[in-house]
Design a protein around this motif. Structure first.
Motif, short mmCIF file in Angstrom:
data_model
loop_
_atom_site.label_atom_id
_atom_site.label_comp_id
_atom_site.label_asym_id
_atom_site.label_seq_id
_atom_site.Cartn_x
_atom_site.Cartn_y
_atom_site.Cartn_z
N SER A 58 0.87 -1.18 0.08
CA SER A 58 -0.02 0.01 -0.09
C SER A 58 0.89 1.28 0.10
CB SER A 58 -0.67 0.03 1.25
OG SER A 58 -0.23 0.22 2.52
N ALA A 59 0.55 2.19 -0.79
CA ALA A 59 1.12 3.49 -0.70
C ALA A 59 0.28 4.67 -1.18
CB ALA A 59 2.45 3.29 -1.59
N ASN A 60 0.07 5.59 -1.02
CA ASN A 60 -0.67 6.89 -1.19
C ASN A 60 0.00 7.27 -2.56
OD1 ASN A 60 -2.21 8.83 -1.59
ND2 ASN A 60 -3.09 9.08 0.40
N ILE A 61 0.04 7.07 -3.76
CA ILE A 61 0.43 7.61 -5.01
C ILE A 61 0.42 9.02 -5.01
CG2 ILE A 61 0.96 7.36 -7.24
CD1 ILE A 61 2.23 4.91 -5.75
N GLU A 62 -0.95 9.29 -4.98
CA GLU A 62 -1.56 10.49 -5.19
C GLU A 62 -0.66 11.62 -4.00
OE1 GLU A 62 -3.45 7.89 -4.85
OE2 GLU A 62 -4.33 8.10 -7.02
N ALA A 63 -0.85 11.02 -2.73
CA ALA A 63 -0.18 12.21 -1.66
C ALA A 63 1.49 12.39 -2.17
CB ALA A 63 -0.43 11.73 -0.30
N GLY A 64 1.89 10.99 -2.59
CA GLY A 64 3.27 11.10 -2.77
C GLY A 64 3.73 12.18 -4.06
N LEU A 65 2.88 12.18 -5.13
CA LEU A 65 3.11 13.00 -6.23
C LEU A 65 2.58 14.36 -5.85
CD1 LEU A 65 3.93 12.91 -9.09
CD2 LEU A 65 1.43 12.49 -9.69
N ARG A 66 1.71 14.74 -5.03
CA ARG A 66 1.19 16.00 -4.53
C ARG A 66 2.80 16.73 -3.69
NH1 ARG A 66 -3.82 14.02 -3.45
NH2 ARG A 66 -3.17 13.95 -1.18
N ALA A 67 3.40 15.83 -3.03
CA ALA A 67 4.66 16.55 -2.37
C ALA A 67 5.66 17.17 -3.37
CB ALA A 67 5.23 15.21 -1.72
N VAL A 68 5.51 16.75 -4.66
CA VAL A 68 6.53 17.50 -5.68
C VAL A 68 5.67 18.00 -6.72
CG1 VAL A 68 8.52 15.85 -5.44
CG2 VAL A 68 6.59 15.16 -6.96
N ALA A 69 4.72 18.67 -6.34
CA ALA A 69 3.82 19.43 -7.25
C ALA A 69 4.49 20.72 -7.71
CB ALA A 69 2.49 19.64 -6.66
N ILE A 112 8.98 -1.50 -4.80
CA ILE A 112 9.89 -0.36 -4.84
C ILE A 112 9.19 0.74 -5.41
CG2 ILE A 112 10.36 -0.91 -7.35
CD1 ILE A 112 13.39 -0.32 -7.14
N TYR A 113 9.86 1.91 -4.87
CA TYR A 113 9.38 3.23 -4.65
C TYR A 113 10.47 4.22 -5.42
CZ TYR A 113 5.90 1.49 -1.57
OH TYR A 113 4.94 0.67 -0.88
N PHE A 114 9.89 5.08 -6.24
CA PHE A 114 10.96 6.09 -7.14
C PHE A 114 10.45 7.44 -6.90
CE2 PHE A 114 10.91 2.19 -9.57
CZ PHE A 114 12.57 1.90 -9.67
N ALA A 115 11.34 8.35 -6.41
CA ALA A 115 10.74 9.85 -6.31
C ALA A 115 12.00 10.70 -6.78
CB ALA A 115 10.49 10.02 -4.88
N SER A 116 11.39 12.04 -6.92
CA SER A 116 12.45 12.95 -7.17
C SER A 116 13.03 13.70 -6.07
CB SER A 116 11.84 13.92 -8.23
OG SER A 116 11.38 13.45 -9.47
N GLU A 117 12.00 13.41 -4.95
CA GLU A 117 12.58 14.24 -3.78
C GLU A 117 12.20 13.10 -2.35
OE1 GLU A 117 11.08 18.28 -3.19
OE2 GLU A 117 11.86 18.69 -5.12
N LEU A 118 12.86 13.35 -1.65
CA LEU A 118 12.69 12.34 -0.34
C LEU A 118 11.50 12.49 0.46
CD1 LEU A 118 16.31 12.54 1.31
CD2 LEU A 118 15.26 10.43 0.16
N LYS A 119 10.90 13.91 0.13
CA LYS A 119 9.73 13.85 0.80
C LYS A 119 8.55 13.21 0.35
CE LYS A 119 10.00 18.61 0.10
NZ LYS A 119 10.94 18.89 -0.64
N CYS A 120 8.64 12.72 -1.01
CA CYS A 120 7.66 12.03 -1.66
C CYS A 120 7.19 10.87 -0.72
CB CYS A 120 7.83 11.44 -2.84
SG CYS A 120 8.12 12.81 -4.04
N PHE A 121 8.32 10.25 -0.09
CA PHE A 121 8.11 8.98 0.58
C PHE A 121 7.34 9.11 1.80
CE2 PHE A 121 12.38 7.91 -1.64
CZ PHE A 121 11.88 7.30 -2.58
N LYS A 122 7.68 10.02 2.51
CA LYS A 122 7.02 10.43 3.79
C LYS A 122 5.38 10.74 3.29
CE LYS A 122 9.51 12.74 6.66
NZ LYS A 122 10.32 13.92 7.48
N ALA A 123 5.16 11.43 2.53
CA ALA A 123 4.03 11.91 2.12
C ALA A 123 2.95 10.59 1.60
CB ALA A 123 3.90 13.04 0.84
#
Length: 617
Positions: free
Chosen positions: A12-23, A151-162
């Protein structure tokens, strides 16, 4: 330039919230592509082909591959023509589609032909894998977190937390952080979260939940004609031509391009050649109290006929930006210049989408004062007898910080500069440590020696190696990316370029490399073609902030709190006994804040990044 957040797996992961973290990285378009257990999320900042046809995630014409891409490919038109000759058909004018079709036809080998900056994730449906890659200089960031079979990928670390991923500090990463003030890829401050190494191309097998490094894209381009040199004048001609081609390539965009003008050599050469190319950029400058840079920037802009907008770094603006920067930073750093960097991009926001910056010139041409010392050293060992003896004379208490440690460091500098000692690691640490104390020195030296052995390329002078391979991608470019993208601005770095790196390496090998890189001599000789000498030859200054001169009380208060925080969480952040001695005494803390503001800022930023996670907040 964009923001990425992706997930593959059944967790489980909130993809929408993770993406909003780098809006903020891409306010022009938001989209998530879901295919089975794979989700690719993208925030777009439209730069090339600003129409809706360039939106992402994007699928190949075959339908076999999908991509989310962050960056720019400056030679995409050339690559596109080559693919068209092979029969490829394109429906957009974007560089993303070129990467997509290039991979669909040639696999990962295609990445070696790209000129630009990139971080992307490809879903290869036929192969049942994800392919993820980063440009060879580390201009664009890409983080990944493995949780079981996900596995998760992100442009910024804050995405994982979000997105709701639990994050815990990784004490194994902190020895080098305390020494240098940044985390060297693949390390991050979090357990189980990695920063993709520059140039790395990796794959994730979706069914088997395994990863593999497929390739490393080199900083150097193969197959390009290199300059043939005979005289110093021909070397300058070749360098002028190489710089011109790189700067021109970095103007590839469907939106206006501006630039930063500090008044130093690197930004000045970009401004001068931009005018030669008949570009019409607006230049921006941040005025720091007590610095002569503003007058130089003003005079250079007037000489070149470049419009210059000056933003003042007042006590009030610094205090405001100091408070705001913690919403931007999600990876601790000792680099205080993140504050004026974020401030200048914040002032540019809404006026420009693309800004050229002079980052990388010091690493390419030997611009730091320490490079003179480092040029005397070539040996890379984990231990050194002189170093061990001198370390024994250093103490983490008040008297040591004020008196004995600076004395030992002067003796160390004398030995390192005398020719009696050949110790590249020791010379680099002596020149760059964030505090005059050898915290975890054995572990730090071991890590740097192993890093050098793994990453070094003989085309890079040893004196420039650590700055090029560690400091540039993990501090300077990291700072540039996160500060600019916080204001939805794409920062481009024409002096960090595969073609330029390859050509400059050949030029420097054809001349006296030590003289050519002494104070960036060869680059300044090229600049003489555009500016009068009195605007070129002056003392080197970094883009720093004298925090104490601005009487920033919040900085001192926060350092007190950061010390308390680290003392309360010694195991989590590898706070060994020496570090305890350094920060436990309230009488010592003001000395550290005054004499070693980078070290103080490192502890503050680490505290700020973790405080809201409930760990000692």
């Amino acid at each position: 330039m964009c923001g990425i957040f992706c997930h593959a797996g059944t967790g489980s992961a909130n993809i929408e919230a993770g993406l909003r973290a780098v809006a903020h990285r891409g306010p022009d378009h938001t989209e998530i592509l879901r295919d089975g257990i794979v989700s690719l999320g993208h925030q777009r900042l439209a730069i090339i082909d600003v129409s809706d046809s360039g939106n992402q995630p994007m699928k190949s014409r075959s339908g076999h591959v999908a991509i989310v891409f962050n960056g720019e490919i400056y030679n995409y038109k050339e690559l596109k023509r080559s693919l068209e000759l092979e029969g490829a058909l394109f429906v957009t004018g974007s560089d993303t589609e070129v990467v997509l079709e290039g991979y669909d036809r040639h696999g990962t080998d295609f990445f070696n032909r790209m000129r630009g900056m990139w971080a992307f994730v490809l879903h290869d449906v036929r192969a049942g894998k994800l392919v993820y890659a980063r440009d060879p200089f580390g201009i664009k960031p890409l983080y990944y977190a493995i949780r079981g079979r996900d596995i998760y990928f992100a442009s910024e670390l804050k995405c994982f937390k979000a997105a709701g991923l639990p994050l815990e500090p990784d004490p194994a990463a902190y020895d080098l952080f305390y020494a240098l003030g940044y985390f060297v890829a693949p390390a991050t401050p979090y357990k189980g979260v990695s920063k993709l190494r520059p140039g790395s191309v990796m794959s994730w097998d979706i069914d088997n939940a395994t990863y593999l490094e497929l390739a490393r894209v080199s900083r150097f381009m193969d197959g390009i004609p290199l300059p043939t040199l005979c005289t110093p004048a021909e070397a300058l001609d070749a360098l002028d031509d190489s710089l011109t081609k790189s700067i021109e390539a970095h103007y590839v965009a469907d939106v206006p391009v501006s630039l930063l003008l500090s008044g130093g050599t690197d930004s000045s050469i970009i401004a001068a050649i931009s005018k030669k190319l008949d570009k019409q950029p607006t230049a921006y400058h941040i005025a720091v109290r007590g610095s002569e840079d503003t007058q130089y920037a003003t005079d250079i802009a007037q000489h070149l006929g470049v419009p210059l907008i000056i933003e003042q770094l007042s006590e009030e603006s610094l205090t405001d930006e100091y408070a705001k920067v913690w919403d931007i930073l999600d990876e601790p750093t000792a680099d205080i210049s993140i504050i004026p960097t974020a401030l200048v991009y914040g002032r540019i926001k809404g006026r420009a989408k693309v800004v050229l910056s002079g980052e990388g010139g010091d690493e390419l041409f030997g611009g730091y004062l320490r490079h003179g010392l480092l040029s005397q050293h070539t040996r890379v060992d984990q231990t050194d007898a002189f170093n061990t003896v001198l370390n024994a004379g250093m103490f983490p208490q008040r008297f040591g910080l004020s008196y004995t440690n600076p004395l030992v460091q002067r003796i160390r500098a004398g030995l390192l500069g005398s020719g009696m000692v050949n110790d590249l690691v020791g010379a680099y640490l002596a020149s760059t440590r964030s505090i005059d104390y050898p915290l975890a020195d054995t572990a730090v030296r071991n890590t740097l020696a192993a890093f050098y052995e793994a990453e070094y390329d003989p085309r890079i002078p040893p004196s420039l190696a650590f700055d090029t391979l560690a400091y540039l991608p993990n501090d300077l470019l990291q700072k540039s990316d996160i500060a600019s993208m916080a204001s939805s601005i794409e920062a481009r770095v024409p002096l960090v370029d595969r073609y330029l790196q390859t050509e400059v390496s050949a030029i420097l090998r054809a001349v006296d490399i030590r003289k050519a890189t002494e104070g960036k001599k060869i680059l300044k000789q090229v600049l003489e073609r555009y500016l009068p000498p009195d605007l070129i030859y002056r003392k080197k200054k970094g883009f720093g902030v004298p925090m104490m001169a601005y009487k920033t009380h919040a900085f001192l208060d926060d350092f007190e709190k950061a010390c308390v925080f680290h003392l309360a969480h010694r195991d989590a952040f590898a706070v060994a006994s020496d570090l305890v001695h350094l920060i436990a005494s309230k009488g010592v803390r003001p000395i550290i804040a005054r004499k070693y503001p980078r070290f103080a800022f490192a502890l503050i930023s680490n505290w700020k990044c973790f405080a809201d996670s409930g760990r000692g907040g």
